[in-house]
Structure formats: C-alpha cells, structure tokens
Design a protein around this motif. Sequence first.
Motif, PDB file in Angstrom:
ATOM      1  N   MET A   1       0.839  -1.209   0.000  1.00  0.00           N
ATOM      2  CA  MET A   1       0.000   0.000   0.000  1.00  0.00           C
ATOM      3  C   MET A   1       0.869   1.251   0.000  1.00  0.00           C
ATOM      4  O   MET A   1       0.581   2.211  -0.716  1.00  0.00           O
ATOM      5  CB  MET A   1      -0.940   0.003   1.216  1.00  0.00           C
ATOM      6  N   GLN A   2       1.973   1.225   0.754  1.00  0.00           N
ATOM      7  CA  GLN A   2       2.881   2.377   0.785  1.00  0.00           C
ATOM      8  C   GLN A   2       3.562   2.568  -0.564  1.00  0.00           C
ATOM      9  O   GLN A   2       3.717   3.695  -1.038  1.00  0.00           O
ATOM     10  CB  GLN A   2       3.935   2.200   1.888  1.00  0.00           C
ATOM     11  N   CYS A   3       3.936   1.477  -1.195  1.00  0.00           N
ATOM     12  CA  CYS A   3       4.569   1.545  -2.513  1.00  0.00           C
ATOM     13  C   CYS A   3       3.601   2.139  -3.539  1.00  0.00           C
ATOM     14  O   CYS A   3       3.989   2.984  -4.352  1.00  0.00           O
ATOM     15  CB  CYS A   3       5.025   0.150  -2.926  1.00  0.00           C
ATOM     16  N   ILE A   4       2.350   1.705  -3.489  1.00  0.00           N
ATOM     17  CA  ILE A   4       1.328   2.249  -4.394  1.00  0.00           C
ATOM     18  C   ILE A   4       1.164   3.744  -4.150  1.00  0.00           C
ATOM     19  O   ILE A   4       1.136   4.547  -5.087  1.00  0.00           O
ATOM     20  CB  ILE A   4      -0.012   1.502  -4.217  1.00  0.00           C
ATOM     21  N   PHE A   5       1.089   4.134  -2.876  1.00  0.00           N
ATOM     22  CA  PHE A   5       0.943   5.549  -2.528  1.00  0.00           C
ATOM     23  C   PHE A   5       2.164   6.357  -2.981  1.00  0.00           C
ATOM     24  O   PHE A   5       2.025   7.427  -3.579  1.00  0.00           O
ATOM     25  CB  PHE A   5       0.730   5.705  -1.015  1.00  0.00           C
ATOM     26  N   ASP A   6       3.368   5.850  -2.706  1.00  0.00           N
ATOM     27  CA  ASP A   6       4.595   6.568  -3.089  1.00  0.00           C
ATOM     28  C   ASP A   6       4.700   6.720  -4.603  1.00  0.00           C
ATOM     29  O   ASP A   6       5.108   7.770  -5.108  1.00  0.00           O
ATOM     30  CB  ASP A   6       5.833   5.841  -2.558  1.00  0.00           C
ATOM     31  N   GLY A   7       4.331   5.670  -5.339  1.00  0.00           N
ATOM     32  CA  GLY A   7       4.368   5.755  -6.801  1.00  0.00           C
ATOM     33  C   GLY A   7       3.375   6.773  -7.325  1.00  0.00           C
ATOM     34  O   GLY A   7       3.665   7.524  -8.264  1.00  0.00           O
ATOM     35  N   MET A   8       2.207   6.806  -6.707  1.00  0.00           N
ATOM     36  CA  MET A   8       1.177   7.772  -7.090  1.00  0.00           C
ATOM     37  C   MET A   8       1.659   9.197  -6.823  1.00  0.00           C
ATOM     38  O   MET A   8       1.533  10.083  -7.671  1.00  0.00           O
ATOM     39  CB  MET A   8      -0.090   7.481  -6.284  1.00  0.00           C
ATOM     40  N   LYS A   9       2.239   9.403  -5.662  1.00  0.00           N
ATOM     41  CA  LYS A   9       2.746  10.728  -5.283  1.00  0.00           C
ATOM     42  C   LYS A   9       3.855  11.183  -6.238  1.00  0.00           C
ATOM     43  O   LYS A   9       3.861  12.318  -6.702  1.00  0.00           O
ATOM     44  CB  LYS A   9       3.264  10.683  -3.843  1.00  0.00           C
ATOM     45  N   ALA A  10       4.767  10.282  -6.563  1.00  0.00           N
ATOM     46  CA  ALA A  10       5.856  10.614  -7.484  1.00  0.00           C
ATOM     47  C   ALA A  10       5.318  10.943  -8.876  1.00  0.00           C
ATOM     48  O   ALA A  10       5.806  11.876  -9.539  1.00  0.00           O
ATOM     49  CB  ALA A  10       6.860   9.465  -7.556  1.00  0.00           C
ATOM     50  N   ALA A  11       4.314  10.210  -9.327  1.00  0.00           N
ATOM     51  CA  ALA A  11       3.727  10.479 -10.647  1.00  0.00           C
ATOM     52  C   ALA A  11       3.053  11.847 -10.667  1.00  0.00           C
ATOM     53  O   ALA A  11       3.177  12.593 -11.646  1.00  0.00           O
ATOM     54  CB  ALA A  11       2.725   9.383 -11.010  1.00  0.00           C
ATOM     55  N   ILE A  12       2.344  12.182  -9.607  1.00  0.00           N
ATOM     56  CA  ILE A  12       1.694  13.501  -9.523  1.00  0.00           C
ATOM     57  C   ILE A  12       2.745  14.598  -9.546  1.00  0.00           C
ATOM     58  O   ILE A  12       2.585  15.611 -10.238  1.00  0.00           O
ATOM     59  CB  ILE A  12       0.808  13.585  -8.262  1.00  0.00           C
ATOM     60  N   GLU A  13       3.848  14.412  -8.822  1.00  0.00           N
ATOM     61  CA  GLU A  13       4.919  15.400  -8.814  1.00  0.00           C
ATOM     62  C   GLU A  13       5.540  15.569 -10.199  1.00  0.00           C
ATOM     63  O   GLU A  13       5.852  16.692 -10.619  1.00  0.00           O
ATOM     64  CB  GLU A  13       5.978  15.019  -7.785  1.00  0.00           C
ATOM     65  N   ARG A  14       5.702  14.469 -10.931  1.00  0.00           N
ATOM     66  CA  ARG A  14       6.259  14.552 -12.295  1.00  0.00           C
ATOM     67  C   ARG A  14       5.305  15.344 -13.210  1.00  0.00           C
ATOM     68  O   ARG A  14       5.750  16.153 -14.034  1.00  0.00           O
ATOM     69  CB  ARG A  14       6.521  13.168 -12.866  1.00  0.00           C
ATOM     70  N   VAL A  15       4.011  15.134 -13.060  1.00  0.00           N
ATOM     71  CA  VAL A  15       3.038  15.867 -13.854  1.00  0.00           C
ATOM     72  C   VAL A  15       3.071  17.346 -13.482  1.00  0.00           C
ATOM     73  O   VAL A  15       3.043  18.223 -14.353  1.00  0.00           O
ATOM     74  CB  VAL A  15       1.607  15.286 -13.686  1.00  0.00           C
TER      75      VAL A  15
END
Length: 149
Positions: free
Chosen positions: A130-144
């Motif tokens: 769940m943390q990995c999913i959240f961290d990946g989501m957060k990183a993707a939002i930051e890239r956008v």
Amino acid sequence: MVTARFHGPYYIPPGDTRTITRHTVYAGTSTGRVKFCPYSVVDSELLAICRSAKALTTNMTNPFAVASWLHLVLARCHPFDDGNGRMTRLVASIPLLLAGYPPISISLNQRGVYFQAVNEAYNGNHDPLMQCIFDGMKAAIERVEDLED
C-alpha cells in the motif's frame, strides 16, 4: 508490445488465459521458485477474484487496501502468458479510481521496493505494498506538476 503472437505453430489471441494455452508458470525469487496458479484452474480463479473484487469495491473503506489485495491475488494467479504485471496494475487501479485517486504508477527506480512489497503482501503484510502504491502515485503527480513549470 506484443498483443497477439505465435507460440510454435499455434496462434495465441490476446486475452486467452493459460487455461487455453496450458502453460505452467514458475518464477525464480531470492527465496526459491514460485509456482503460479495451475493453468487448469486459472479461469475459475479469475471468476472468484472478480466476484470478490466487486464485493470489496461496493462498500470500500480503504481503496489502497483493496488495490493491494487485488494486485496480490491477480499477480499470484498470473492468468496470461504475457502482460500480467501491466494488467495487474491496471485492474488493481480500479478501486483507487473509484475513490478519486490516480491509477497505480510504479517507476523503474521503485521496482526493487515494489517486488519486495509484493512478496511481503504474499506473506500477509500489505502495508509495504500500500505504501509503494501511494509513493508511486505521489511521485507520478509530482512529475506531472513539474511539467506545468
């Protein structure tokens, strides 16, 4: 990307499960060899997974927990000859999308953490996945967001 291919003399259409192709799948891990769902029961497993996922997403209180569970059971079923990881992340994104979150996004530099988190979920601890999913989501939002600058 391969969407349909020949396996020896046989054509494998996209979407055919291992029940049709009759392939047994193993994966090597640091702790040994893992055998995925036997091909003879892949279709019945997919049906059970779909029924459970529908029930879980109907009254969902934690979309990250549902996404983690769905990711794990689909990954362990390994229903197709190719594309299981992509399909698993896509389908496991549904609970997140229903809750208003972006889909699962795992970058290449997260890959090691991601595989370890999947192994921990298999052993009963879904927190790292769940943390990995959240961290990946957060990183993707930051890239956008960086694209806007």
